[in-house]
Every structure is written in C-alpha cells, then in structure tokens.
Scaffold this motif. Structure first.
Motif, mmCIF file in Angstrom:
data_model
loop_
_atom_site.group_PDB
_atom_site.id
_atom_site.type_symbol
_atom_site.label_atom_id
_atom_site.label_comp_id
_atom_site.label_asym_id
_atom_site.label_seq_id
_atom_site.Cartn_x
_atom_site.Cartn_y
_atom_site.Cartn_z
ATOM 1 N N LEU A 239 52.203 -9.180 -3.366
ATOM 2 C CA LEU A 239 53.313 -9.153 -4.311
ATOM 3 C C LEU A 239 53.049 -8.204 -5.472
ATOM 4 N N ASP A 240 51.794 -7.895 -5.726
ATOM 5 C CA ASP A 240 51.435 -6.932 -6.774
ATOM 6 C C ASP A 240 51.572 -5.485 -6.323
ATOM 7 N N ASP A 241 51.797 -5.259 -5.030
ATOM 8 C CA ASP A 241 51.931 -3.902 -4.499
ATOM 9 C C ASP A 241 53.234 -3.296 -5.016
ATOM 10 N N ALA A 242 53.132 -2.192 -5.759
ATOM 11 C CA ALA A 242 54.310 -1.588 -6.395
ATOM 12 C C ALA A 242 54.992 -0.545 -5.518
ATOM 13 N N ARG A 243 54.468 -0.303 -4.331
ATOM 14 C CA ARG A 243 55.094 0.693 -3.462
ATOM 15 C C ARG A 243 56.470 0.206 -3.004
ATOM 16 N N PRO A 244 57.362 1.120 -2.644
ATOM 17 C CA PRO A 244 58.735 0.722 -2.297
ATOM 18 C C PRO A 244 58.851 0.060 -0.933
ATOM 19 N N LEU A 245 59.960 -0.656 -0.768
ATOM 20 C CA LEU A 245 60.314 -1.306 0.492
ATOM 21 C C LEU A 245 61.487 -0.558 1.121
ATOM 22 N N THR A 246 61.653 -0.728 2.413
ATOM 23 C CA THR A 246 62.737 -0.077 3.139
ATOM 24 C C THR A 246 64.007 -0.914 3.023
ATOM 25 N N ILE A 247 65.060 -0.307 2.459
ATOM 26 C CA ILE A 247 66.319 -0.990 2.167
ATOM 27 C C ILE A 247 67.430 -0.414 3.051
ATOM 28 N N GLY A 248 68.316 -1.270 3.506
ATOM 29 C CA GLY A 248 69.455 -0.816 4.296
ATOM 30 C C GLY A 248 70.426 -1.952 4.509
ATOM 31 N N LEU A 249 71.419 -1.717 5.366
ATOM 32 C CA LEU A 249 72.372 -2.781 5.648
ATOM 33 C C LEU A 249 71.741 -3.797 6.577
ATOM 34 N N SER A 250 71.604 -4.996 6.065
ATOM 35 C CA SER A 250 70.984 -6.103 6.793
ATOM 36 C C SER A 250 72.066 -7.079 7.230
ATOM 37 N N HIS A 251 71.973 -7.529 8.475
ATOM 38 C CA HIS A 251 72.917 -8.543 8.967
ATOM 39 C C HIS A 251 72.727 -9.850 8.207
ATOM 40 N N GLY A 252 71.489 -10.196 7.915
ATOM 41 C CA GLY A 252 71.187 -11.406 7.157
ATOM 42 C C GLY A 252 70.645 -12.539 7.996
ATOM 43 N N ASP A 253 71.103 -12.654 9.236
ATOM 44 C CA ASP A 253 70.617 -13.727 10.109
ATOM 45 C C ASP A 253 70.780 -13.320 11.580
ATOM 46 N N PRO A 254 70.085 -12.260 12.015
ATOM 47 C CA PRO A 254 70.291 -11.748 13.375
ATOM 48 C C PRO A 254 69.408 -12.397 14.426
ATOM 49 N N GLY A 255 69.168 -13.699 14.301
ATOM 50 C CA GLY A 255 68.382 -14.399 15.308
ATOM 51 C C GLY A 255 69.188 -14.633 16.570
ATOM 52 N N LEU A 256 68.556 -15.233 17.554
ATOM 53 C CA LEU A 256 69.214 -15.453 18.843
ATOM 54 C C LEU A 256 70.464 -16.322 18.725
ATOM 55 N N GLY A 257 70.534 -17.156 17.714
ATOM 56 C CA GLY A 257 71.702 -18.001 17.543
ATOM 57 C C GLY A 257 72.966 -17.230 17.213
ATOM 58 N N ASN A 258 72.820 -15.999 16.746
ATOM 59 C CA ASN A 258 73.972 -15.171 16.405
ATOM 60 C C ASN A 258 74.120 -13.983 17.343
ATOM 61 N N VAL A 259 73.564 -14.107 18.533
ATOM 62 C CA VAL A 259 73.625 -13.043 19.531
ATOM 63 C C VAL A 259 74.278 -13.583 20.797
ATOM 64 N N LEU A 260 75.167 -12.787 21.382
ATOM 65 C CA LEU A 260 75.789 -13.135 22.656
ATOM 66 C C LEU A 260 75.570 -11.990 23.637
ATOM 67 N N ARG A 261 75.403 -12.334 24.904
ATOM 68 C CA ARG A 261 75.349 -11.320 25.960
ATOM 69 C C ARG A 261 76.771 -11.166 26.499
ATOM 70 N N THR A 262 77.350 -9.989 26.321
ATOM 71 C CA THR A 262 78.736 -9.788 26.731
ATOM 72 C C THR A 262 78.827 -9.624 28.243
ATOM 73 N N THR A 263 80.044 -9.672 28.748
ATOM 74 C CA THR A 263 80.247 -9.572 30.189
ATOM 75 C C THR A 263 79.870 -8.205 30.735
ATOM 76 N N ASP A 264 79.828 -7.172 29.860
ATOM 77 C CA ASP A 264 79.410 -5.845 30.319
ATOM 78 C C ASP A 264 77.926 -5.578 30.077
ATOM 79 N N GLY A 265 77.179 -6.621 29.666
ATOM 80 C CA GLY A 265 75.731 -6.506 29.542
ATOM 81 C C GLY A 265 75.218 -6.130 28.172
ATOM 82 N N ARG A 266 76.099 -5.837 27.236
ATOM 83 C CA ARG A 266 75.655 -5.479 25.889
ATOM 84 C C ARG A 266 75.277 -6.725 25.097
ATOM 85 N N LEU A 267 74.613 -6.479 23.961
ATOM 86 C CA LEU A 267 74.357 -7.564 23.016
ATOM 87 C C LEU A 267 75.418 -7.499 21.922
ATOM 88 N N ALA A 268 76.058 -8.618 21.662
ATOM 89 C CA ALA A 268 76.992 -8.723 20.547
ATOM 90 C C ALA A 268 76.292 -9.428 19.396
#
Length: 366
Positions: A239-268
């Motif tokens: 926590l004392d490390d002052a170097r920067p972190l990588t920031i971007g658009l985060s889904h917030g909760d992209p675990g398996l509970g929020n993932v579906l396998r679509t009928t065409d094989g993609r991940l939703a």
C-alpha cells in the motif's frame, strides 16, 4: 406501472390490462403458469441449476398468486434489502426483453444502474463480448414531493435485449474463466487504459480495514496457518508503493455468475450496473473469486501481453501486485459484509470465502 409507460415491453391495453395472470412464486423467483419450463424457449438456459442442469422453474412447493404483470419470469436481486427492492423481469414469450429495476435509498439519489447503463450503451459492439443493448430507461415514481422530475422518484429501471444463452456449466467453468480473462484483456486494449496512483484516501481506508482484520479478526475468519503480523506488514508495504495502477473501464463484477454462453458460442457479459473507471485488477479479482480453484488460476496469472507496453511506459506497479492491491481495496468493506452474513445466518459461508481471499492475497503479495 413500468410496463404501461414503456414502449419496449409487452403490456396489455385497455380493459385487458386489469386481467390477472397466475404465477408460481417463492421469495426468490416467480414465473407465469403459462410458461412451459420443460420446453425450450429463448433464454431458457438462464433458468437452470448449474449443479444439476435441471430447470429452476418448478411448481412443487411454490404458492400461486395472481398479477397483472406481463413478465414471464421475475427474479429477485441477490443484494435486495428491506430498504431497496431489486429485481429482473424476463419477457421471453412475446418479446426478447429484460427489465431491470433498482429502488433508490433516497428519492433524489440515482442507483448505480443509471451510471452503469451509460457505460453499457457506450460499449455495445466495441468489445469481444456480447453485451445486451439498452433499449430504454427511466425513473418510476409514486408522486412523492421533491425538486425536479426525479425528486419524487423511488426506482430506476432499464429495458435491454434479452441474451439467448445459458449459464456456464460446472464442467466448463475452469476453461471459461481463462477465456474470460483473455477477453477482458482484449476489451481493455480496445477501449484504452490510463495509469494513476492510488489516492491517499483509498490507501488509508484499505490499510485501516486490513489492520483491523489482521489484529482482531472475527472468530473463524482468519486461516490458522496464515501469519497475521507478517501478512499485515507485506500488505502495508504494498500500500506504500506510490507507482501508478492501470485504470480503465471495469465491468465491476465479471465473474461466472454474470456470464452466459450464447447460442452462437460467444460469451455474453451481463449486469453492467457496477461499471465504472477504476483499477482494472478489480475485475481480475472478481474472475478469480468465481473460479473453481482461485489459487490455481492465480498461480498462472501474468500481465496481459496487450497491456505490457503500457505498464512498462507508465512505470506501473507490476500486474500481480496490482491484483493484490485490488483485493486489499475490496477487503476495505470486509466488516460490512461480515455483519450482513451474521444477519443472514451465513457466517460459515462468509468465513470460507474470507479464507479463500486471504490465502489468495498471501499468494499475490510481494
């Protein structure tokens, strides 16, 4: 009420809107008696027990009620409370639509659903995931007094296209979390990243919370074999490390509970209500914690090749310690989660989850 005010949901008109339909229900799910759970219908794979593969739309032991709602299935939100109603309604027979509703704690304060839907709208078609398209959104009110159009609002809602997919099967979970991490990295590359150090308030809050956990953990919440003082010192050093972190658009909760396998094989990737710009390692932690074996997956963790040049240029904290920092930030809220578990009578499950997180932290800390 929402069904009658939106043009994107099926709704009876005139006298027909007063006719009530029968629903089977319990405290978690309700579904129309007109829906045949044994027949395939759009999104039927969502309503399947991941452990057994059987439909969860069963009539045994469920009461019957009558309602004028046009929805086919209504699922109560896992994070609902007495003060905040949360649910998702599925319209699968007349239209492929989903209605998401979150009640506001205060009439003038929007729920995360509002900001999350803005991000969701902005990324449809721009990521390797199938992302549901938002069709309409609004505010539901009950005539409460207040300044402006949202002053008397009690709930935020949005209508999105339903995803015709199925929950990830247990036998596919280990491979899917690896795929999920790879697709997240591709999404971040497409959308772009920045770098910024952890702000002082977050740093102080994380250190105070973890110090309290390490020095005086609730009974049974800390793994016996894990050295508390040594772990605290390693956490403090990171926590004392002052170097920067990588920031971007985060889904917030992209675990398996929020993932579906679509009928065409993609991940939703669904449920974007917690989306926002934050350290991307937060999403990595959520994926790890949804994996069948979080520590085994973490052992293979390395910075995505597509992000390495940006990390090197920014002089950022190395990727695995970034993930450890994200876990420390998540653990800032451990006390509230523990008391919620006490209230719900789920302390043993909470202790098991805490043990997993702390062992994972031990693996990731420098």
């Amino acid at each position: 009420m929402i069904e009658r005010t939106t043009g994107s949901l099926p709704s009876a008109r005139g006298v027909a809107r007063l006719r009530r339909r029968h629903f089977f229900h319990d405290n978690r799910i309700a579904f129309s008696d007109r829906l045949d759970p044994s027949a395939a219908f759009p999104s039927s794979g969502v309503f399947v027990d991941q452990r057994t593969g059987a439909s969860v739309l069963v009539t045994d032991g469920r009461l019957r009620v009558r309602s004028t709602a046009a929805a086919d299935v209504v699922v109560a939100g896992a994070m609902r409370t007495a003060e905040q109603l949360r649910f998702r309604a599925f319209y699968v027979t007349e239209a492929g639509r989903t209605l998401v509703v979150q009640q506001r704690f205060a009439p003038g304060t929007p729920t995360p659903l509002v900001a999350g839907s803005v991000h969701q709208r902005s990324i449809v078609g721009r990521t390797p995931f199938a992302v549901p398209r938002v069709l309409e959104s609004g505010v539901a009110g009950r005539g409460l007094a207040g300044p402006g159009p949202s002053g008397g609002a009690v709930a935020d809602w949005l209508v999105e296209e339903a995803v015709d997919g199925a929950a990830v099967r247990p036998e596919d979970a280990a491979d899917t979390v690896v795929e999920l991490l790879a697709l997240l990295a591709e999404m971040w590359q497409r959308l772009g990243v920045t770098h910024s150090p952890l702000d002082g308030e977050q740093r102080s809050r994380a250190l105070a919370a973890f110090t309290a956990l390490a020095e005086d953990p609730p009974p049974g919440s800390w793994p016996g074999a894990l050295d508390r003082p040594a772990t605290l010192e390693r956490a403090r050093a990171l926590l004392d490390d002052a170097r920067p972190l990588t920031i971007g658009l985060s889904h917030g909760d992209p675990g398996l509970g929020n993932v579906l396998r679509t009928t065409d094989g993609r991940l939703a990737l669904v449920d974007w209500e917690d989306a926002g710009h934050r350290p991307l390692a937060h999403d990595v932690i959520k994926v790890l914690m949804s994996a069948p074996d979080p520590r085994a997956l973490a052992a293979t963790l390395d910075a995505p090749a597509s992000l390495r040049p940006a990390l090197d240029t920014a002089g950022a904290v190395p990727w695995r310690p970034q993930v450890a920092l994200a876990l420390l930030l998540f653990l800032s809220g451990w006390r509230n989660r523990y008391f919620r578990a006490v209230k719900r009578g789920s302390v043993k499950a909470a202790d098991r989850r805490m043990h997993t997180m702390l062992r994972l932290l031990d693996d990731l800390l420098p």
